[in-house]
Scaffold this motif. Structure first.
Motif, PDB file in Angstrom:
ATOM      1  N   VAL A 107       6.116   4.770   1.343  1.00 53.42           N
ATOM      2  CA  VAL A 107       5.851   6.118   1.854  1.00 53.42           C
ATOM      3  C   VAL A 107       6.377   7.180   0.888  1.00 53.42           C
ATOM      4  N   ILE A 108       5.466   8.073   0.497  1.00 53.39           N
ATOM      5  CA  ILE A 108       5.841   9.288  -0.239  1.00 53.39           C
ATOM      6  C   ILE A 108       5.621  10.455   0.715  1.00 53.39           C
ATOM      7  N   VAL A 109       6.641  11.299   0.876  1.00 52.47           N
ATOM      8  CA  VAL A 109       6.535  12.425   1.804  1.00 52.47           C
ATOM      9  C   VAL A 109       6.632  13.727   1.015  1.00 52.47           C
ATOM     10  N   VAL A 110       5.681  14.623   1.263  1.00 56.28           N
ATOM     11  CA  VAL A 110       5.725  15.956   0.648  1.00 56.28           C
ATOM     12  C   VAL A 110       6.103  16.951   1.732  1.00 56.28           C
ATOM     13  N   VAL A 111       7.096  17.790   1.473  1.00 51.51           N
ATOM     14  CA  VAL A 111       7.527  18.764   2.472  1.00 51.51           C
ATOM     15  C   VAL A 111       7.330  20.192   1.980  1.00 51.51           C
ATOM     16  N   SER A 112       7.005  21.059   2.947  1.00 49.29           N
ATOM     17  CA  SER A 112       7.010  22.502   2.712  1.00 49.29           C
ATOM     18  C   SER A 112       8.410  23.039   2.982  1.00 49.29           C
ATOM     19  N   ALA A 113       8.588  24.329   2.785  1.00 48.37           N
ATOM     20  CA  ALA A 113       9.866  24.970   3.106  1.00 48.37           C
ATOM     21  C   ALA A 113      10.012  25.078   4.620  1.00 48.37           C
ATOM     22  N   MET A 114      11.257  25.079   5.097  1.00 42.72           N
ATOM     23  CA  MET A 114      11.536  25.134   6.535  1.00 42.72           C
ATOM     24  C   MET A 114      11.030  26.437   7.156  1.00 42.72           C
ATOM     25  N   VAL A 139      10.353   8.209  -0.675  1.00 45.83           N
ATOM     26  CA  VAL A 139      10.490   9.284  -1.660  1.00 45.83           C
ATOM     27  C   VAL A 139      10.044  10.599  -1.034  1.00 45.83           C
ATOM     28  N   ILE A 140      10.951  11.571  -1.011  1.00 44.37           N
ATOM     29  CA  ILE A 140      10.645  12.889  -0.457  1.00 44.37           C
ATOM     30  C   ILE A 140      10.436  13.858  -1.624  1.00 44.37           C
ATOM     31  N   VAL A 141       9.252  14.423  -1.724  1.00 44.93           N
ATOM     32  CA  VAL A 141       8.942  15.315  -2.846  1.00 44.93           C
ATOM     33  C   VAL A 141       8.877  16.761  -2.346  1.00 44.93           C
ATOM     34  N   ALA A 142       9.550  17.649  -3.047  1.00 47.47           N
ATOM     35  CA  ALA A 142       9.476  19.076  -2.740  1.00 47.47           C
ATOM     36  C   ALA A 142       8.081  19.568  -3.105  1.00 47.47           C
ATOM     37  N   GLY A 143       7.326  20.044  -2.113  1.00 45.49           N
ATOM     38  CA  GLY A 143       5.957  20.477  -2.353  1.00 45.49           C
ATOM     39  C   GLY A 143       5.882  21.821  -3.039  1.00 45.49           C
ATOM     40  N   PHE A 144       4.641  22.212  -3.433  1.00 49.30           N
ATOM     41  CA  PHE A 144       4.379  23.613  -3.770  1.00 49.30           C
ATOM     42  C   PHE A 144       4.821  23.976  -5.182  1.00 49.30           C
ATOM     43  N   GLN A 145       5.480  23.022  -5.900  1.00 49.24           N
ATOM     44  CA  GLN A 145       6.113  23.410  -7.160  1.00 49.24           C
ATOM     45  C   GLN A 145       5.880  22.396  -8.268  1.00 49.24           C
ATOM     46  N   LYS A 203       3.139  12.517 -13.745  1.00 51.18           N
ATOM     47  CA  LYS A 203       3.708  11.272 -14.264  1.00 51.18           C
ATOM     48  C   LYS A 203       4.492  10.616 -13.131  1.00 51.18           C
ATOM     49  N   THR A 204       3.978   9.526 -12.607  1.00 49.28           N
ATOM     50  CA  THR A 204       4.568   8.956 -11.389  1.00 49.28           C
ATOM     51  C   THR A 204       5.658   7.917 -11.666  1.00 49.28           C
ATOM     52  N   ASP A 205       6.108   7.790 -12.913  1.00 51.71           N
ATOM     53  CA  ASP A 205       7.088   6.745 -13.248  1.00 51.71           C
ATOM     54  C   ASP A 205       8.305   6.773 -12.324  1.00 51.71           C
ATOM     55  N   ARG A 206       8.904   7.955 -12.163  1.00 51.73           N
ATOM     56  CA  ARG A 206      10.122   8.042 -11.352  1.00 51.73           C
ATOM     57  C   ARG A 206       9.826   7.701  -9.889  1.00 51.73           C
ATOM     58  N   ILE A 207       8.735   8.238  -9.356  1.00 52.73           N
ATOM     59  CA  ILE A 207       8.353   7.938  -7.972  1.00 52.73           C
ATOM     60  C   ILE A 207       8.166   6.429  -7.799  1.00 52.73           C
ATOM     61  N   ARG A 208       7.435   5.822  -8.743  1.00 53.18           N
ATOM     62  CA  ARG A 208       7.154   4.383  -8.668  1.00 53.18           C
ATOM     63  C   ARG A 208       8.460   3.584  -8.693  1.00 53.18           C
ATOM     64  N   LYS A 209       9.369   4.009  -9.562  1.00 52.19           N
ATOM     65  CA  LYS A 209      10.661   3.313  -9.681  1.00 52.19           C
ATOM     66  C   LYS A 209      11.429   3.371  -8.359  1.00 52.19           C
ATOM     67  N   PRO A 229       0.845  -1.198   0.000  1.00 52.56           N
ATOM     68  CA  PRO A 229       0.000   0.000   0.000  1.00 52.56           C
ATOM     69  C   PRO A 229       0.880   1.248   0.000  1.00 52.56           C
ATOM     70  N   VAL A 230       0.381   2.305  -0.624  1.00 52.97           N
ATOM     71  CA  VAL A 230       1.112   3.572  -0.663  1.00 52.97           C
ATOM     72  C   VAL A 230       0.435   4.568   0.269  1.00 52.97           C
ATOM     73  N   ILE A 231       1.247   5.255   1.075  1.00 56.06           N
ATOM     74  CA  ILE A 231       0.761   6.327   1.946  1.00 56.06           C
ATOM     75  C   ILE A 231       1.507   7.606   1.567  1.00 56.06           C
ATOM     76  N   VAL A 232       0.767   8.700   1.414  1.00 56.82           N
ATOM     77  CA  VAL A 232       1.409  10.002   1.211  1.00 56.82           C
ATOM     78  C   VAL A 232       1.308  10.791   2.505  1.00 56.82           C
ATOM     79  N   GLN A 233       2.433  11.305   2.968  1.00 59.10           N
ATOM     80  CA  GLN A 233       2.445  12.172   4.150  1.00 59.10           C
ATOM     81  C   GLN A 233       2.906  13.557   3.739  1.00 59.10           C
ATOM     82  N   LYS A 234       2.330  14.587   4.374  1.00 55.92           N
ATOM     83  CA  LYS A 234       2.797  15.946   4.125  1.00 55.92           C
ATOM     84  C   LYS A 234       3.125  16.623   5.449  1.00 55.92           C
TER      85      LYS A 234
END
Lengths: 416, 416
Positions: A45-52, A142-148, A128-134, A11-16
């Motif tokens: 786990v895919i994590v989306v982060v805001s700026a510090m 996977v940590i994704v830079a949010g907002f952009q 396009k989630t190919d890279r994330i899935r890989k 299962p995939v969970i996204v956290q922000k």
């Protein structure tokens, strides 16, 4: 609760995590420990982060300084602001790796987030989630830079206010996640603002439509991300990043088996000013003639009430943020072609709304609200309603009394 | 001076500004004014910027904090550090636009800078200038984030130490620029370190090969960028970003019509330690057997001298940075398989070199150097030479006396 169609995989969970949860290296380490615990559950786990912390404000201050306060170029501003999330995402990946968890940061571009070209408030067109899935298939967090995101032109865009929440929900949809978890500095959605009554109770769950109406309650949830969750039926869980207390699950109410209360919560807004335009000659185009100059001047109008006219003139009343009252009156005095007799302003007002999908097909809630307010001596200045919301404008100094009476009357302290 | 083959277009100039020239909003505005003046010359201007002031150090401190001092992941580090130049490039574009000049910032990716995949010290593989050319043709000043590029994997890379200089020279070559101008906190290349003699004179020009030998003179020029300029014959002009004093043009000497002096300058290094390995059994592989363990331990070796042996043993002497002397001795004592009788260390040494392409085919310079030093009582500890350089190792407390005597002897205070 939706079940994933992503069969045969974990299962995939996204956290922000928001900026206040990432304000320092220590904060980042605390959040890293939470992410690790979630990964140990056996999920991807895919994590989306805001700026510090305040780093976005620091960048805005720099841009003000170099432009001497002029409005900076929107394309340049987007690239500038996007660096804040690159910093937090790379630091988070480093922190996880130093704790022995495999992780990789992806910029909005690398995460496949394509947007339209509206700099400063771009909308996500596709992911396009190919890279994330890989990367997930390699066992990585996977940590994704949010907002952009990336516009077709090859330019970096940002999604505007609440953009990282939007990134998280959109990624959850694209990656067929079980749910999207938003960790922030509030610990969930309450029946009303806890500062107004100690009977305010955290909701275990709330429907998307109710949440949209309640958005002003202070959960700092951006309406765009809730709308996105509603459209794609992606459950969104809101909880504190500073504790392990249960939060609130926002979801498509139709899946709930429980008996629901009619009224879910009481939304409040303390920051209300009022403009009444009296003696308006009532002809087609009058509303637009009054409101367009305000929009051009950047004044946002909230509640609008126009009573039916009898003598060919009408009174037109609307609310604005309290700080905008003088500007609104000035614009109406100079830039409007509409004929009227006078403009009257009022301030120190508050907005109180009862919200609940159960009200939709059941009568009597409006009457109960108005009689409750009347019994405690609260005078109602304006009324508007939507299908699942009844809103009143009252004097600000009567707000606490009003909320406490309504919270009792609709028995919101009791669990469903 | 080369002439551009970029016919029918405005000449292209590449300028590079370092971090100390961009330390604040005020610095950025000062630099913006310089860029505008260059644009007003009627040329197309490409500007390469480093990160603002100490911002790179701040990012490194953050990465240390989140990894508790462990070495951070190189890929993450590159994305993290690349944000520093994104910030300065966007702020510069904003500053120029707010002054009425059309400008656009491009990240390394957007500027078409492709690199190999060696994170932390990537080398530029290719530059596709289509986007830059398109923006220049619109009349825009193009601001490129230095120090960064894109690997084939889609990951961001950085070019390592002096990377923004390398970006600038490589872009000048790719865009067929007239020349590359490096603006920094020194105002040019001097005949020797001005702190050692007040007769030190700024050179109006210097050849690439001489500049490579002189790199230690304190011009903060990275040898990679000078090599790149030499290979592609791209003139590099070094000057101060804080004044309008003329700087130094580094170029392919063969174009110079003037009579040149044999000796161009005196390079110095105050930070020299020495290791002598005595009684080494002289057989093939001995040098590698001594040096490989040092390389493995991260100790950089500079000057190496080995005298011919007569009794089957030899003495092997090399210099290292003064701070590395103890570590080097320790490594030789524990990790080397080479047989020797003893290791002797020395410190408080300095390196003095005379540099000049004119020495290449002319005899007598070595003799003149040694006799000059002898006349003022400076003892020479070691000697090495290259085609255009003669290097001596001396006691550090004799450095100033040595440099002053050599500066006089080779008449470096006089212009060519």
């Amino acid at each position: 609760m939706t079940t994933s169609s992503n069969t045969g995989r974990r299962p995939v969970i996204v956290q922000k995590y928001g900026g206040s949860s990432l304000a320092s290296a220590k904060h980042i380490h605390n959040v890293a420990a939470r992410i690790q615990a979630r990964k140990d559950d056996g999920v991807d786990v895919i994590v989306v982060v805001s700026a510090m912390g305040d780093s976005t404000d620091d960048l805005i201050a720099l841009s003000d300084a170099v432009t001497h306060g002029q409005t900076p170029d929107a394309r340049e501003m987007d690239t500038l602001l996007s660096t804040g999330e690159l910093v937090s995402s790379t630091l988070m990946a480093m922190a996880l790796k130093s704790d022995g968890y495999d992780a990789i940061s992806l910029s909005g571009i690398q995460a496949g987030i394509k947007t339209d070209m509206v700099h400063g408030s771009a909308r996500i067109a596709d992911i396009k989630t190919d890279r994330i899935r890989k990367e997930l298939d390699k066992g990585r967090i996977v940590i994704v830079a949010g907002f952009q995101g990336l516009a077709e032109s090859g330019d970096i865009t940002t999604l505007g206010r609440g953009g990282s929440d939007t990134t998280a929900v959109a990624l959850a949809v694209a990656a067929e996640a079980e749910r999207c978890e938003i960790y922030t500095d509030v610990d969930g959605i309450y029946t009303t603002d806890p500062r107004l009554t100690d009977k305010a109770r955290k909701l275990a769950e709330i429907g998307f439509q109710e949440m949209l109406e309640m958005a002003v309650l202070g959960a700092k949830m951006n309406p765009r991300s809730i709308e996105l969750g509603a459209v794609y039926d992606m459950p969104v869980y809101v909880a504190s990043s500073f504790s392990y207390e249960p939060g609130t699950l926002i979801h498509g109410g139709e899946h709930t088996m429980e008996v629901r209360k009619a009224v879910t919560g009481i939304a409040v807004d303390r920051n209300v000013g009022k403009i009444t335009v009296r003696g308006v000659i009532d002809r087609p185009g009058v509303a637009a003639g009054l409101l367009q100059p305000l929009a051009d001047a950047g004044v946002s109008v909230d509640v609008i009430v126009q009573n039916a006219s009898s003598d060919g003139t009408t009174d037109f009343t609307f609310t604005v943020a309290q700080a905008s009252v003088d500007k609104a009156a000035q614009v109406l005095g100079s830039d409007s072609d509409v004929e009227y007799s006078e403009v009257v302003t009022g301030s120190d007002l508050a907005k109180v709304s009862i919200v609940g999908t159960g009200m939709e097909n059941a009568p009597g809630y409006a009457a109960k609200m108005f009689s409750t307010l009347s019994e405690v001596g609260v005078n109602i200045d304006m009324i508007t309603t939507s299908e699942i919301r009844i809103t009143t404008i009252i004097e600000k100094d009567q707000l606490q009394k009003a909320v406490q009476a309504l919270h009792d009357a609709f028995e919101l302290e009791k669990t469903e």
